[in-house]
Design a protein around this motif. Structure first.
Motif, PDB file in Angstrom:
ATOM      1  N   SER A 225      32.081  48.919  22.453  1.00  0.00           N
ATOM      2  CA  SER A 225      32.387  47.767  23.308  1.00  0.00           C
ATOM      3  C   SER A 225      33.582  48.013  24.223  1.00  0.00           C
ATOM      4  O   SER A 225      33.571  47.618  25.393  1.00  0.00           O
ATOM      5  CB  SER A 225      32.635  46.527  22.448  1.00  0.00           C
ATOM      6  OG  SER A 225      31.495  46.221  21.672  1.00  0.00           O
ATOM      7  N   GLN A 226      34.619  48.618  23.695  1.00  0.00           N
ATOM      8  CA  GLN A 226      35.779  48.903  24.529  1.00  0.00           C
ATOM      9  C   GLN A 226      35.411  49.973  25.546  1.00  0.00           C
ATOM     10  O   GLN A 226      34.617  50.870  25.261  1.00  0.00           O
ATOM     11  CB  GLN A 226      36.959  49.380  23.684  1.00  0.00           C
ATOM     12  CG  GLN A 226      37.371  48.438  22.570  1.00  0.00           C
ATOM     13  CD  GLN A 226      38.055  47.152  23.064  1.00  0.00           C
ATOM     14  OE1 GLN A 226      37.878  46.745  24.203  1.00  0.00           O
ATOM     15  NE2 GLN A 226      38.821  46.524  22.183  1.00  0.00           N
ATOM     16  N   ALA A 227      35.975  49.862  26.712  1.00  0.00           N
ATOM     17  CA  ALA A 227      35.682  50.828  27.781  1.00  0.00           C
ATOM     18  C   ALA A 227      36.991  51.358  28.354  1.00  0.00           C
ATOM     19  O   ALA A 227      37.316  51.104  29.523  1.00  0.00           O
ATOM     20  CB  ALA A 227      34.835  50.182  28.858  1.00  0.00           C
ATOM     21  N   PRO A 228      37.768  52.089  27.556  1.00  0.00           N
ATOM     22  CA  PRO A 228      39.086  52.534  28.027  1.00  0.00           C
ATOM     23  C   PRO A 228      39.014  53.535  29.172  1.00  0.00           C
ATOM     24  O   PRO A 228      39.963  53.633  29.948  1.00  0.00           O
ATOM     25  CB  PRO A 228      39.702  53.176  26.771  1.00  0.00           C
ATOM     26  CG  PRO A 228      38.525  53.585  25.932  1.00  0.00           C
ATOM     27  CD  PRO A 228      37.486  52.539  26.179  1.00  0.00           C
ATOM     28  N   LEU A 229      37.921  54.277  29.285  1.00  0.00           N
ATOM     29  CA  LEU A 229      37.809  55.220  30.398  1.00  0.00           C
ATOM     30  C   LEU A 229      37.520  54.474  31.698  1.00  0.00           C
ATOM     31  O   LEU A 229      38.124  54.765  32.732  1.00  0.00           O
ATOM     32  CB  LEU A 229      36.710  56.240  30.115  1.00  0.00           C
ATOM     33  CG  LEU A 229      36.577  57.368  31.148  1.00  0.00           C
ATOM     34  CD1 LEU A 229      37.831  58.235  31.159  1.00  0.00           C
ATOM     35  CD2 LEU A 229      35.341  58.216  30.866  1.00  0.00           C
ATOM     36  N   ILE A 234      38.845  55.534  35.623  1.00  0.00           N
ATOM     37  CA  ILE A 234      37.762  55.358  36.598  1.00  0.00           C
ATOM     38  C   ILE A 234      38.112  54.272  37.613  1.00  0.00           C
ATOM     39  O   ILE A 234      38.013  54.482  38.835  1.00  0.00           O
ATOM     40  CB  ILE A 234      36.439  55.048  35.879  1.00  0.00           C
ATOM     41  CG1 ILE A 234      35.961  56.285  35.104  1.00  0.00           C
ATOM     42  CG2 ILE A 234      35.373  54.594  36.876  1.00  0.00           C
ATOM     43  CD1 ILE A 234      34.677  56.081  34.332  1.00  0.00           C
ATOM     44  N   GLN A 235      38.533  53.108  37.138  1.00  0.00           N
ATOM     45  CA  GLN A 235      38.921  52.058  38.083  1.00  0.00           C
ATOM     46  C   GLN A 235      40.169  52.449  38.874  1.00  0.00           C
ATOM     47  O   GLN A 235      40.295  52.113  40.056  1.00  0.00           O
ATOM     48  CB  GLN A 235      39.155  50.735  37.342  1.00  0.00           C
ATOM     49  CG  GLN A 235      37.900  49.939  37.040  1.00  0.00           C
ATOM     50  CD  GLN A 235      37.383  49.170  38.253  1.00  0.00           C
ATOM     51  OE1 GLN A 235      37.166  49.752  39.318  1.00  0.00           O
ATOM     52  NE2 GLN A 235      37.171  47.874  38.085  1.00  0.00           N
ATOM     53  N   GLN A 236      41.103  53.175  38.242  1.00  0.00           N
ATOM     54  CA  GLN A 236      42.278  53.651  38.973  1.00  0.00           C
ATOM     55  C   GLN A 236      41.866  54.648  40.061  1.00  0.00           C
ATOM     56  O   GLN A 236      42.432  54.654  41.157  1.00  0.00           O
ATOM     57  CB  GLN A 236      43.268  54.305  38.009  1.00  0.00           C
ATOM     58  CG  GLN A 236      43.978  53.311  37.109  1.00  0.00           C
ATOM     59  CD  GLN A 236      44.844  54.017  36.071  1.00  0.00           C
ATOM     60  OE1 GLN A 236      44.483  55.066  35.543  1.00  0.00           O
ATOM     61  NE2 GLN A 236      46.000  53.440  35.790  1.00  0.00           N
ATOM     62  N   GLY A 237      40.890  55.498  39.732  1.00  0.00           N
ATOM     63  CA  GLY A 237      40.398  56.427  40.734  1.00  0.00           C
ATOM     64  C   GLY A 237      39.714  55.709  41.882  1.00  0.00           C
ATOM     65  O   GLY A 237      39.928  56.027  43.060  1.00  0.00           O
ATOM     66  N   TYR A 433      43.263  47.379  41.604  1.00  0.00           N
ATOM     67  CA  TYR A 433      43.056  47.397  40.155  1.00  0.00           C
ATOM     68  C   TYR A 433      44.416  47.424  39.483  1.00  0.00           C
ATOM     69  O   TYR A 433      45.186  48.376  39.644  1.00  0.00           O
ATOM     70  CB  TYR A 433      42.234  48.600  39.709  1.00  0.00           C
ATOM     71  CG  TYR A 433      42.067  48.621  38.198  1.00  0.00           C
ATOM     72  CD1 TYR A 433      41.314  47.641  37.570  1.00  0.00           C
ATOM     73  CD2 TYR A 433      42.707  49.579  37.411  1.00  0.00           C
ATOM     74  CE1 TYR A 433      41.180  47.622  36.200  1.00  0.00           C
ATOM     75  CE2 TYR A 433      42.566  49.568  36.039  1.00  0.00           C
ATOM     76  CZ  TYR A 433      41.805  48.579  35.432  1.00  0.00           C
ATOM     77  OH  TYR A 433      41.683  48.555  34.067  1.00  0.00           O
ATOM     78  N   HIS A 434      44.723  46.364  38.742  1.00  0.00           N
ATOM     79  CA  HIS A 434      45.996  46.272  38.018  1.00  0.00           C
ATOM     80  C   HIS A 434      45.732  46.597  36.554  1.00  0.00           C
ATOM     81  O   HIS A 434      45.109  45.809  35.831  1.00  0.00           O
ATOM     82  CB  HIS A 434      46.588  44.868  38.169  1.00  0.00           C
ATOM     83  CG  HIS A 434      47.900  44.704  37.469  1.00  0.00           C
ATOM     84  ND1 HIS A 434      49.048  45.355  37.871  1.00  0.00           N
ATOM     85  CD2 HIS A 434      48.245  43.976  36.371  1.00  0.00           C
ATOM     86  CE1 HIS A 434      50.038  45.042  37.068  1.00  0.00           C
ATOM     87  NE2 HIS A 434      49.576  44.202  36.147  1.00  0.00           N
TER      88      HIS A 434
END
Length: 656
Positions: A225-229, A234-237, A433-434
């Motif tokens: 469930s967690q999506a740390p990547l 990914i969102q930072q990229g 993205y914060h």
């Protein structure tokens, strides 16, 4: 990796220097990975394919090409990874609405979110958007002092557009300049607006997205469930390419940006429909011309030519910039004139039709032929040869008035979030993205609910790819196009995964090898590429637990295939997709049937491992290295697929 970081800190590097070093290392590894991958695949495609098993060789090579493209898109996404650090302070005096979307969730679950939303420190108005129109939910909102919004009557008889429609309806009933959107189970921290509104001092920022984090995930995260990547590198990229996108909850949006983008795409869609309609009209007229008899050609052809001229004139006026209303009204007038022209030229045929009517009635009708209304009615009758003109005459109003409403939230997908943010970017708006957890949510607590959620995400993403592909959507930069397409490409992995999974059994059971030989030359090209690939992934995911996500990205191959097939059927053939809200409480049942394809593949892999080892032990094979290599990959695949067994067997403890 931790040792390297500790060493750097010892020589005096602080967090900023460490972050800069990591970003530089990522760039080096991305470039190295792409070069090594291209070097390996060029050799594979030109030298090593085993043409004696050409279908297997080409299938595996195609899967490797898919993976390389995915690696390229992923590397490009994180190449400009942006770590924003502390947010700018929130300016005072902004008008903010907080939307809590709900649809038949438990009242007490939603109450927690409502209370937390009301307690947000920055001044705001809180609204519960109840798409289930529940009396109990209405009463709870009144008890807590929360605004309550349901669908207005204008939605009756029209597509409700699920969550997107719920948000659109709320935008019509509120006035805040900024909107914080929360799912029913996403309990916000009091500081969520303080940490996000400061970014909107840039007048071009339309969206600030924050992570989704779930507090009910048990140790080991059995459902991934967690999506740390994703909610990290990914969102930072993507943020580095101005392509961080809306994820449906825990995000603040600028109302003006939604309104302007909605109007722009409304105009675009109207123009596109009119152009399509004019093309269809031209086709109808050409078909009618081809069906004319020699006797009819003299009487009717001039009117059909006039109608074709009307179509060409409408196209010219549209390109010239005339308003849609002007273009369609003029076209309608010209089409009606063409219809009357045929009626006037074909009176003898009409009289023949009227001959069957009693003489008195015929005389009465003849006296009325000068009446414009009766003339138009005769022109529209199906028994008249003017059916083609009537069809053309009705095309424009039917299509232009066909639910052509202004939509500030995109409705082209069952997941409105990605499409909405992509449209914002195409119109020149910016996103942020914060990377700070500012809300705590609830993840699915059973395998069925988790799979339903992932299926909806995948279906929605594929719908967007097929309807508004970022590679062709006007207004996006190439960085944005590829950053969006990276996410879409990842959901196409179902078939390549099957090819990878069946490769070891095909060799161990049937001796099929997709390469000429597993020689030293093969390994010298493949192994460095794989090592750099894994090193890149390790550096990108530094300090984040990503193993469970890697397992599920492979293990859910049947779900990805189902998503692609069902989404394509929806877009191309109109087959409806149901919008299933993810249950917020555990659903009981047996779950092994949900992963039957994975279990079948695991059995096949296990059998192939046993057969391979048995053949080596008994001396039935002398290709020991290829056998061991394929056994290694079969064991790796088993480990990756084993996650579905953990998920199917999971039972929460009584405390949970």
């Amino acid at each position: 990796m931790q040792y390297a970081r500790t060493t750097l800190l010892r020589i005096g590097w602080g967090p900023a220097e460490w972050a800069a070093f990591r970003r530089g290392l990522i760039k080096i590894l991305v470039i190295t990975n792409l070069i090594l991958g291209a070097y390996y695949l060029l050799w594979r495609g030109t030298v090593s394919l085993n043409w004696h098993a050409w279908w297997f060789a080409l299938a595996l090579f195609g899967a490797e090409l898919y993976s390389y493209i995915g690696s390229f898109l992923f590397g490009l996404t994180v190449f400009r990874l942006k770590e924003r650090g502390e947010p700018p302070p929130a300016p005072p005096g902004l008008r903010v609405d907080v939307y809590i979307t709900c649809y038949n969730e438990p009242v007490e679950l939603v109450r927690k979110t409502v209370r937390a939303a009301i307690a947000i420190r920055y001044p705001h108005q809180t609204y519960l958007l109840d798409d289930g129109n529940s009396p109990a939910m209405r009463a709870m909102a009144a008890e807590e002092g929360c605004g309550y919004i349901i669908r207005s009557p204008v939605w009756q008889g029209f597509d409700r557009h699920a969550k997107a429609g719920n948000l659109i309806n709320a935008l019509e009933h509120t006035t805040g300049d900024f909107i914080l959107i929360l799912d029913a189970d996403q309990v916000p921290l009091p500081t969520i607006l303080d940490c996000t509104l400061g970014y909107f001092t840039d007048p071009l920022v339309a969206l600030v997205q924050t992570p989704q984090y779930f507090i009910n995930v048990p140790p080991g995260d059995p459902f991934g469930s967690q999506a740390p990547l994703f909610y990290g590198p990914i969102q930072q990229g993507k943020d580095g390419w101005n392509a961080a996108f809306f994820c449906g909850s825990n995000a603040v949006l600028r109302r003006e940006a939604l309104a302007r983008t909605g109007i722009r795409f409304f105009v675009r869609d109207v123009e596109r429909r009119i152009r399509r309609t004019l093309r269809e009209a031209d086709t109808v007229v050409k078909r009618a011309e081809r069906t004319l008899t020699k006797a009819d050609r003299h009487r009717i052809a001039p009117a059909l030519r006039a109608l074709r001229q009307a179509v060409r004139q409408a196209r010219h006026e549209l390109s010239r910039g005339d308003t849609f209303q002007e273009v369609t009204e003029r076209f309608q007038q010209r089409a009606e004139a063409a219809a009357r022209l045929i009626v006037a030229a074909d009176l003898q045929q009409i009289m023949a039709d009227l001959a069957e009517i009693q003489a008195a009635e015929a005389a009465e009708i003849m006296r009325s032929l000068n009446d414009e209304a009766i003339l138009a009615e005769l022109a529209a009758r199906e028994r008249s040869p003017l059916a083609a003109i009537e069809t053309v005459r009705q095309l424009i109003p039917l299509l232009v008035n066909e639910a052509m409403e202004y939509l500030p939230i995109s409705t082209i997908s069952v997941t409105e979030d990605m499409s909405t943010s992509m449209r914002l970017h195409a119109c020149g708006w910016r996103s942020v993205y914060h990377d700070e957890i500012l809300a705590h949510g609830l993840a699915p607590e059973d395998l069925r609910s988790a799979l339903q959620q992932r299926l909806r995400w995948a279906q929605g993403t594929i719908q967007v790819m097929l309807r508004e592909n970022p590679l062709t959507l006007p207004g996006l930069s190439w960085g944005q196009r590829l950053a969006y397409f990276d996410t879409m490409w990842s959901y196409l992995s179902g078939v390549p995964t099957i090819i990878y999974l069946i490769s070891p059994p095909l060799f161990l059971l049937f001796g099929l090898l997709p390469v000429n030989a597993l020689s030293a030359e093969f390994f010298w090209r493949l192994v460095p590429y794989l090592l750099i690939n894994q090193l890149l992934f390790a550096v990108i995911s530094w300090g984040r637990p990503t193993w469970r996500g890697q397992q599920y990205s492979l293990a859910l191959f049947p779900l990805w295939i189902k998503a692609v097939v069902s989404a394509a059927a929806n877009v191309w053939f109109g087959k409806k997709l149901g919008f299933i809200v993810t249950p917020k409480t555990r659903q009981t049942g047996r779950y092994f049937g949900l992963v039957r394809w994975q279990l079948a593949m695991m059995i096949l892999l296990a059998v192939s491992i046993v057969v391979g080892l048995l053949q080596l032990t008994l001396g039935w094979r002398n290709d020991g290295l290829p056998v061991l290599v394929n056994i290694f990959w079969a064991v790796y695949d088993l480990i990756m697929l084993s996650v579905v067994i953990d998920a199917a067997l999971y039972q929460p403890t009584e405390e949970q």
